[in-house]
Design a protein around this motif. Structure first.
Motif, PDB file in Angstrom:
ATOM      1  N   THR A   1       0.804  -1.189   0.068  1.00 16.17           N
ATOM      2  CA  THR A   1      -0.053  -0.119   0.022  1.00 16.17           C
ATOM      3  C   THR A   1       0.716   1.093   0.089  1.00 16.17           C
ATOM      4  OG1 THR A   1      -1.836  -1.347   1.214  1.00 16.17           O
ATOM      5  CG2 THR A   1      -1.825   1.203   1.360  1.00 16.17           C
TER       6      THR A   1
ATOM      7  N   LYS B   1       0.931   4.119  -2.799  1.00 16.65           N
ATOM      8  CA  LYS B   1       0.777   5.526  -2.573  1.00 16.65           C
ATOM      9  C   LYS B   1       1.716   6.437  -3.337  1.00 16.65           C
ATOM     10  CE  LYS B   1      -0.066   9.419  -0.179  1.00 16.65           C
ATOM     11  NZ  LYS B   1      -1.010  10.452  -0.613  1.00 16.65           N
TER      12      LYS B   1
ATOM     13  N   ASP C   1     -10.643  -4.429   2.077  1.00 12.82           N
ATOM     14  CA  ASP C   1      -9.967  -3.455   2.682  1.00 12.82           C
ATOM     15  C   ASP C   1      -9.082  -2.945   1.465  1.00 12.82           C
ATOM     16  OD1 ASP C   1     -10.788  -3.493   5.435  1.00 12.82           O
ATOM     17  OD2 ASP C   1      -9.328  -4.914   6.034  1.00 12.82           O
TER      18      ASP C   1
ATOM     19  N   ILE D   1     -10.770  -0.339  -0.565  1.00 16.28           N
ATOM     20  CA  ILE D   1     -10.938   0.841   0.148  1.00 16.28           C
ATOM     21  C   ILE D   1      -9.811   1.722   0.180  1.00 16.28           C
ATOM     22  CG2 ILE D   1     -11.615   2.017   2.236  1.00 16.28           C
ATOM     23  CD1 ILE D   1     -13.498  -0.600   2.808  1.00 16.28           C
ATOM     24  N   GLN D   2      -8.535   0.877   0.507  1.00 16.26           N
ATOM     25  CA  GLN D   2      -7.401   1.956   0.635  1.00 16.26           C
ATOM     26  C   GLN D   2      -7.110   2.324  -0.598  1.00 16.26           C
ATOM     27  OE1 GLN D   2      -5.752  -1.117   3.863  1.00 16.26           O
ATOM     28  NE2 GLN D   2      -4.725  -0.946   2.247  1.00 16.26           N
TER      29      GLN D   2
ATOM     30  N   LEU E   1      -8.984   3.150  -3.015  1.00 18.03           N
ATOM     31  CA  LEU E   1      -9.784   4.348  -3.231  1.00 18.03           C
ATOM     32  C   LEU E   1      -9.357   5.578  -2.525  1.00 18.03           C
ATOM     33  CD1 LEU E   1     -12.353   5.038  -4.898  1.00 18.03           C
ATOM     34  CD2 LEU E   1     -13.885   4.550  -2.608  1.00 18.03           C
ATOM     35  N   GLN E   2      -9.023   5.304  -1.248  1.00 18.34           N
ATOM     36  CA  GLN E   2      -8.554   6.571  -0.554  1.00 18.34           C
ATOM     37  C   GLN E   2      -7.406   7.054  -1.094  1.00 18.34           C
ATOM     38  OE1 GLN E   2      -9.527   4.554   3.670  1.00 18.34           O
ATOM     39  NE2 GLN E   2      -8.987   6.488   4.014  1.00 18.34           N
ATOM     40  N   ILE E   3      -6.422   6.350  -1.543  1.00 18.72           N
ATOM     41  CA  ILE E   3      -5.210   6.929  -1.942  1.00 18.72           C
ATOM     42  C   ILE E   3      -5.422   7.589  -3.603  1.00 18.72           C
ATOM     43  CG2 ILE E   3      -3.232   6.074  -3.327  1.00 18.72           C
ATOM     44  CD1 ILE E   3      -2.849   3.899  -1.316  1.00 18.72           C
ATOM     45  N   GLY E   4      -6.447   7.127  -4.382  1.00 19.07           N
ATOM     46  CA  GLY E   4      -6.764   7.651  -5.477  1.00 19.07           C
ATOM     47  C   GLY E   4      -6.048   6.662  -6.686  1.00 19.07           C
TER      48      GLY E   4
ATOM     49  N   LEU F   1      -1.209   8.064   6.127  1.00 21.18           N
ATOM     50  CA  LEU F   1      -2.149   6.957   5.999  1.00 21.18           C
ATOM     51  C   LEU F   1      -2.614   6.411   7.089  1.00 21.18           C
ATOM     52  CD1 LEU F   1       0.287   5.354   3.182  1.00 21.18           C
ATOM     53  CD2 LEU F   1      -1.587   6.854   2.862  1.00 21.18           C
TER      54      LEU F   1
ATOM     55  N   TRP G   1      -3.929   3.617   7.833  1.00 21.38           N
ATOM     56  CA  TRP G   1      -3.742   2.297   8.362  1.00 21.38           C
ATOM     57  C   TRP G   1      -2.016   1.969   8.585  1.00 21.38           C
ATOM     58  CZ3 TRP G   1      -6.028   4.037   3.658  1.00 21.38           C
ATOM     59  CH2 TRP G   1      -5.275   4.109   2.585  1.00 21.38           C
TER      60      TRP G   1
END
Length: 282
Positions: free
Chosen positions: A30, A34, A61, A64-65, A67-70, A164, A166
């Motif tokens: 992850t 990023k 998970d 979702i991660q 998506l949050q990063i883009g 981040l 997480w």
């Protein structure tokens, strides 16, 4: 020092036109996703392999991660369970797993015009017995974290520095790592051990493993949490829950959780087979 390593990590991606990240949703891959996205934007693609060795909850998970990063995210299927060399669970099982993964990722990268496939192997991974690393290297994959010399602890520190949420997520390797070498791996066994770990995670215990040997489940927790676990957990209810999953016996490892514990049965020459000089890029 950390900022220097982060800049060096960015520098690796700055030299790449486009890159696919072998993205499990774990803390290592992850962070790679990023940084790749920060440097390459839409020219970075995170790809997650869906298989019985990954809990559906962990796949969610990962989504979702991403998506949050883009970062753009794609899910593919791998079929390591169709390979008897994998399901027989030899000491180099991970080699066959990563071979399947990268034999799937490499054609995908070529078809989409991505010259690089990178993974989340960190510098500490080079110190343990990880035959999958060699499989990835044989197929041309790169390991930016290891190339820069970023350790597992530094992965967490950099992730926290980047904001981040997480950053302290427990390590969650492939479910096949819960079985002693030589014990056949089946989809039913993977599901059983995965559900057992999920049960404990829902009780609030995070940094753990449920090792499976035959019909016995062995719970591993951080050593400093063992006393609290025994005193606060409804043990009869836990045993019943595990037996409903298919286990007959439920035990607690008094040594506590330790990454790579199953490798301690290996001959030292095998355990020390990962040499940085073989695995790092020249």
């Amino acid at each position: 020092m950390l900022e220097q390593k982060l800049e060096a990590l960015k520098g690796i991606f700055a030299q790449m036109d486009r890159a696919i990240i072998a993205y499990s949703g774990g803390i290592d891959s992850t962070l790679v996703a990023k940084v790749a996205y920060d440097v390459l934007g839409d020219r970075a693609l995170a790809v997650t392999a869906e298989s019985p060795s990954l809990l559906p909850e962990d796949l969610e998970d990962a989504k979702i991660q991403a998506l949050q990063i883009g970062i753009r995210h794609q899910v593919i299927e791998t079929h390591e369970m169709e390979n008897p060399n994998y399901t027989a669970n030899p000491v180099n099982r991970c080699y066959f797993c990563k071979s399947e993964l990268h034999d799937t990722l490499k054609p995908l990268a070529l078809s989409l015009g991505y010259p690089y496939v990178v993974d989340g192997v960190n510098a500490d991974d080079l110190k343990d017995y990880r035959p999958g690393i060699q499989a990835a290297k044989e197929r041309g994959a790169r390991s930016p974290l290891a190339e820069v010399g970023i350790t597992k602890m530094e992965v967490r520190e950099i992730s926290k520095f980047l904001g981040l949420p997480w950053w302290d997520k427990p390590a969650q390797p492939c479910l096949s790592s819960r079985f002693p070498y030589g014990e056949e791996i089946t989809i039913a066994k993977l599901q059983r051990v995965g559900r057992a770990e999920l049960y404990l995670r829902k009780l609030g215990w995070q940094n753990l493993r449920v090792r499976s040997t035959g019909d016995t489940a062995k719970i591993e927790l951080a050593s400093e949490q063992i006393k609290e676990f025994v005193l606060t957990t409804d043990l009869p209810q836990l045993v019943t829950a595990f037996q409903e999953l298919g286990f007959i016996y439920v035990t607690l490892d008094l040594e506590g959780y330790r990454s790579g514990k199953l490798n301690q049965v290996l001959d030292p020459e095998i355990r020390n087979n990962n040499t940085p000089s073989q695995l790092m890029m020249s």
